[in-house]
Design an enzyme around this catalytic site. Sequence first.
Site, mmCIF file in Angstrom:
data_model
loop_
_atom_site.group_PDB
_atom_site.id
_atom_site.type_symbol
_atom_site.label_atom_id
_atom_site.label_comp_id
_atom_site.label_asym_id
_atom_site.label_seq_id
_atom_site.Cartn_x
_atom_site.Cartn_y
_atom_site.Cartn_z
ATOM 1 N N ALA A 126 12.623 -66.227 86.779
ATOM 2 C CA ALA A 126 12.740 -64.772 86.594
ATOM 3 C C ALA A 126 14.189 -64.369 86.819
ATOM 4 C CB ALA A 126 11.843 -64.035 87.574
ATOM 5 N N LYS A 127 14.526 -63.161 86.460
ATOM 6 C CA LYS A 127 15.848 -62.610 86.799
ATOM 7 C C LYS A 127 15.738 -61.101 86.761
ATOM 8 C CE LYS A 127 20.096 -64.055 87.670
ATOM 9 N NZ LYS A 127 20.428 -65.298 88.374
#
Length: 443
Positions: A126-127
Amino acid sequence: MDRCTTPACQSAREIFEELKEHYDDHNLYFQTTGAVLEAANKIGAPHHLKLILSQPKNEIMIHCPVQMDDGSWQLFKGYRVQHNNVLGPYKGGIRFHPEVKLDEVKSLALLMTMKCALTHLPFGGAKGALRIDPRQLSPRELQRVTRRLTASLGTNIGPDFDIPAPDVGTNAQIMAWMADTYANFAIPSQKINAAGVVTGKPLEYGGSFGREKATAQGLMYVLDELLPELGIQRTYNELSYSLIGYGNVGSWTGRLLQARGSQLIAVMDHSGAISNPQGIDAEQLAEYVEKTGGIVNYPAASAISTEQFYQTQVDLLIPAALEQMVTIDEAQQINCRVLVEAANAPTTPRAENHLLEKGVKILPAILCNAGGVVVSYLEWKQNRQSEQWEASLVDARLQTTMKAAAQRVIRMAERLNCDMRTASFAAAIEHIEKVYATRGVFP
Ligand code: NAD
């Protein structure tokens, strides 16, 4: 403009046509997906896996209204992209930067999926990002923004679901505010585990020994494994290096390489570029940047131009700042033996081809900077057990994990007879493919 002409981009284009998505080969997301899909093709990954990896599972967009100290209001746009969670909860940094774009965040989320898979961590990728310049905010404003961001993300993050960490423009203090905000919303039975919602926290509040320097420390273990493989038989005290970026990753890399005896010759950050052929003291420069916010006017070095920075002859050139900083223009000037990607996605595909053709070796980011997420995992484990481990235990586990990941890349590069970036993606994808093969794709 740097155009992507590799076969990888061709296969990415075909997948995006199938998905009826507009393909743009200047765009970091397509460049990253192209490189991943090239690796997937090399190991004969199934079509459905390529489709799955080519788009994130969830793209969350939020807008945070926050009152400034002078009474005015501002609205900040934020993203959290959850790319894949077949290996475990989503994991990835939160960035504060005034120019972040959704496609950049998507790209970084995909790279996190690859990084966690390469290191065999039980995490997906994720980011997150908030479009904001943290340097322009007072500490009280920064705290209000961070708490509002955390509240807006709500149940989209959690210690068992999606676990942010520091990245460009964020730090341990911001992680502490995020964890405290999340803990205030948690129901009583979940409060004990609430601090595990983020990693990279201060030591006093659920942080781990070794997390602050973890990314750079992991890089040292990668260099230990890979430099001899690249035919660089010199000892560390015979190596020179230069750095782009002198924040968390850059300054710790500078200090740890100096501790091994290597010589820092040139540094560039957002404020300018400096060099000293006799060597720059990495510790003193870190203290200077801590006080002043940038390397400009550092007294024990001379100011140089960006061109002079790239032309400086060194053994290792280490980008540790933002994405796509090494384009074909910089690649044509670069004068190093090894490009060590401490930053995420610092090299465009065309620059990479040019560098490989002129004999520069490239150590890929998903291996080089994986130390951060490895120690984040160890912090998350400590939080789950309500423990704080000795620094030596954390470091030993980091070393074991990084060396194993480096060996996976070496073996894959030999097997496929390919460059290290393709090998690192291929090793990651092979692991994900095996997990999908046992779990199946729901329903
Ligand atoms: P940071 O905010 O601490 O430092 C960023 C550095 O980049 C600063 O020195 C800044 O001056 C420099 N910079 C910004 N714009 C620049 C420009 N135009 N030219 C030259 N320099 C510029 O960020 P960080 O945490 O050190 O992250 C650096 C890179 O490492 C990013 O790609 C990040 O995603 C990656 N990374 C960080 C971690 C971590 O644990 N912090 C982990 C893995 C990967």
